[in-house]
Motif scaffolding. Structure first.
Motif, short mmCIF file in Angstrom:
data_model
loop_
_atom_site.label_atom_id
_atom_site.label_comp_id
_atom_site.label_asym_id
_atom_site.label_seq_id
_atom_site.Cartn_x
_atom_site.Cartn_y
_atom_site.Cartn_z
N ILE A 1 0.88 -1.04 0.10
CA ILE A 1 -0.05 0.10 0.08
C ILE A 1 0.86 1.35 -0.07
CG2 ILE A 1 -1.60 1.26 1.33
CD1 ILE A 1 -3.05 -1.21 2.30
N VAL A 2 1.97 1.26 0.98
CA VAL A 2 2.68 2.47 0.91
C VAL A 2 3.57 2.73 -0.33
CG1 VAL A 2 4.96 3.36 2.00
CG2 VAL A 2 3.09 2.11 3.22
N SER A 3 4.04 1.44 -1.04
CA SER A 3 4.65 1.70 -2.32
C SER A 3 3.88 2.30 -3.49
CB SER A 3 5.22 0.15 -2.69
OG SER A 3 5.76 0.38 -3.90
N LEU A 4 2.52 1.67 -3.54
CA LEU A 4 1.56 1.88 -4.45
C LEU A 4 0.97 3.25 -4.19
CD1 LEU A 4 -0.60 -1.30 -4.73
CD2 LEU A 4 1.17 -0.13 -6.68
N TYR A 5 0.84 3.71 -2.92
CA TYR A 5 0.42 5.04 -2.47
C TYR A 5 1.65 6.20 -3.27
CZ TYR A 5 0.88 9.28 0.07
OH TYR A 5 1.24 10.66 0.50
N GLU A 6 2.93 5.95 -2.89
CA GLU A 6 3.95 6.70 -3.52
C GLU A 6 3.89 7.03 -4.84
OE1 GLU A 6 7.57 4.97 -1.87
OE2 GLU A 6 7.25 5.65 0.20
N GLU A 7 3.84 5.84 -5.66
CA GLU A 7 3.59 5.86 -7.05
C GLU A 7 2.41 6.96 -7.39
OE1 GLU A 7 3.40 3.07 -11.01
OE2 GLU A 7 3.46 2.28 -9.12
N ALA A 8 1.38 6.45 -7.02
CA ALA A 8 0.24 7.40 -7.13
C ALA A 8 0.35 8.50 -7.00
CB ALA A 8 -1.23 6.61 -6.60
N PHE A 9 0.94 9.02 -6.00
CA PHE A 9 1.04 10.51 -5.41
C PHE A 9 1.88 11.25 -6.38
CE2 PHE A 9 2.87 13.98 -2.98
CZ PHE A 9 1.60 14.57 -2.49
N GLN A 10 2.90 10.46 -6.75
CA GLN A 10 4.01 11.28 -7.83
C GLN A 10 3.12 11.45 -8.98
OE1 GLN A 10 6.97 8.38 -8.13
NE2 GLN A 10 8.27 8.86 -6.01
N ARG A 11 2.29 10.45 -9.51
CA ARG A 11 1.59 10.63 -10.72
C ARG A 11 0.63 11.92 -10.53
NH1 ARG A 11 4.18 7.82 -14.68
NH2 ARG A 11 4.37 5.71 -14.35
N ALA A 12 0.20 12.00 -9.39
CA ALA A 12 -0.87 13.18 -8.92
C ALA A 12 -0.25 14.22 -9.13
CB ALA A 12 -1.44 12.95 -7.64
N GLN A 13 1.09 14.43 -8.77
CA GLN A 13 1.93 15.66 -8.90
C GLN A 13 2.36 16.02 -10.34
OE1 GLN A 13 1.17 16.16 -5.93
NE2 GLN A 13 3.11 17.54 -5.74
N VAL A 14 2.51 15.04 -11.45
CA VAL A 14 2.79 15.14 -12.59
C VAL A 14 1.36 15.55 -13.41
CG1 VAL A 14 3.33 14.15 -14.97
CG2 VAL A 14 4.56 13.33 -12.89
N VAL A 15 0.21 15.20 -12.89
CA VAL A 15 -1.17 15.66 -13.41
C VAL A 15 -1.02 17.11 -12.96
CG1 VAL A 15 -3.50 15.40 -13.31
CG2 VAL A 15 -2.16 13.55 -13.24
N ARG A 16 -0.67 17.52 -11.87
CA ARG A 16 -0.97 18.87 -11.62
C ARG A 16 -0.07 19.86 -12.19
NH1 ARG A 16 -0.07 19.39 -5.27
NH2 ARG A 16 -0.86 21.61 -5.71
N LEU A 17 1.03 19.36 -12.63
CA LEU A 17 2.05 20.07 -13.68
C LEU A 17 1.58 20.35 -14.95
CD1 LEU A 17 5.49 18.96 -12.58
CD2 LEU A 17 4.39 21.10 -11.74
N THR A 18 0.88 19.22 -15.71
CA THR A 18 0.34 19.31 -16.81
C THR A 18 -0.85 19.94 -17.05
OG1 THR A 18 -0.61 17.21 -16.56
CG2 THR A 18 1.50 17.26 -17.51
N GLY A 19 -1.68 20.22 -15.86
CA GLY A 19 -2.99 20.81 -15.73
C GLY A 19 -4.09 20.21 -16.72
N PRO A 20 -5.03 21.11 -17.09
CA PRO A 20 -5.36 22.30 -16.80
C PRO A 20 -5.83 22.33 -15.23
CG PRO A 20 -7.13 21.83 -18.07
CD PRO A 20 -6.20 20.63 -18.26
N ASP A 21 -6.57 23.56 -14.97
CA ASP A 21 -6.68 23.87 -13.40
C ASP A 21 -7.71 22.94 -12.81
OD1 ASP A 21 -4.77 25.88 -13.47
OD2 ASP A 21 -6.29 27.65 -13.69
N GLY A 22 -8.62 22.62 -13.59
CA GLY A 22 -9.77 21.68 -13.17
C GLY A 22 -9.19 20.25 -12.70
N VAL A 23 -8.46 19.79 -13.86
CA VAL A 23 -7.85 18.55 -13.61
C VAL A 23 -6.89 18.37 -12.53
CG1 VAL A 23 -6.46 16.63 -14.79
CG2 VAL A 23 -8.39 17.82 -16.07
#
Length: 266
Positions: free
Chosen positions: A161-183
């Motif tokens: 769970i910790v490993s999968l969370y870290e990967e998913a959280f990193q993916r979330a950060q990339v999504v925040r960088l690519t945008g747009p704001d709503g996503v």
């Protein structure tokens, strides 16, 4: 003596008319030559003035012609320059539109891949959460503590769970960088909820190892439900971004599978 003088005078008198005539003729010829030269000189002066006038007129006409030709050439050059500028502007606009179109395609494809990777990472975490819910099902404390095998499975599940969370959280950060704001906002909310879930999950696993009821059970259950809700919200929002009418056909973000709700039993 007198006779000789008289004869000489008579002879002189007889000679004088011829000499006078010759002299007069010479003087007349000389005068005629002077007049002729004067007339020629005057005529030459007149001809020269006329030639000068003609030459000046021709030069003026040539200058006007040259000026007219320069004006025509200047107009032609200006017209050609304007056409060239218009062509350059049109080419620049086409090039810029082409570059912008390619940039939009690249940006859209990048977003699509980023969204898919994030959804897949969260789905893997959800599956592991469901397995954890099944392992921790029942009323706690249990009649008997977990066996060594069950504790081993619990530890392995916690690390997963910790490993999968870290990967998913990193993916979330990339999504925040690519945008747009709503996503990006949806990804941030989902990332925060996953972080809360991991915190509550760690506490619940510690309680399970001690065969105790978790004090964070309700928070854990709420985090799981909120995670599922935010994932569906993210998918819906991302779908509208990668499937715009003006974009090239793209594969939509796959919706989360209808995995069973993780067990939230005590």
């Amino acid at each position: 003596m007198s006779l000789n003088l008289t004869h000489a005078a008579a002879t002189t008198a007889a000679i004088a008319p011829w000499w006078g005539t010759a002299l007069g003729a010479g003087v007349g010829a000389l005068g005629a030559g002077v007049v002729t030269a004067s007339v020629a000189y005057i005529n030459n002066r007149a001809n020269r003035k006329q030639l000068d006038k003609q030459l000046a007129a021709q030069q003026a006409m040539l200058e006007r012609q040259l000026e007219a030709q320069r004006g025509q050439m200047a107009e032609q050059l200006n017209a050609q320059l304007k056409i060239a500028e218009m062509n350059n502007d049109a080419n620049h606009v086409r090039d810029r539109e082409g570059q912008q179109s390619e940039l939009r395609k690249w940006q859209l494809e990048t977003r699509r891949e980023t969204y898919v990777d994030f959804v897949v990472a969260v789905e893997k975490l959800r599956e592991t959460i469901a397995a954890g819910g099944q392992l921790l099902a029942g009323t706690w404390p249990l009649p008997a503590p977990l066996s060594e095998a069950e504790l081993h499975d619990l530890e392995r599940l916690e690390r997963s769970i910790v490993s999968l969370y870290e990967e998913a959280f990193q993916r979330a950060q990339v999504v925040r960088l690519t945008g747009p704001d709503g996503v990006a906002n949806c990804a941030k909310s989902l990332g925060d909820t996953m972080t809360e879930y991991v915190t509550y999950s760690n506490e619940r696993f510690r309680a399970a190892r001690r065969n105790e009821r978790s004090e964070m059970l309700r928070e854990w259950q709420d985090a799981v439900r909120e995670m599922n809700r935010l994932l569906q919200e993210f998918v819906n929002t991302a779908y509208t971004v990668v499937n715009l009418p003006s974009s090239t056909p793209q594969s939509p973000v796959p919706p989360p599978r209808n995995a069973d709700e993780p067990s939230v039993a005590a």
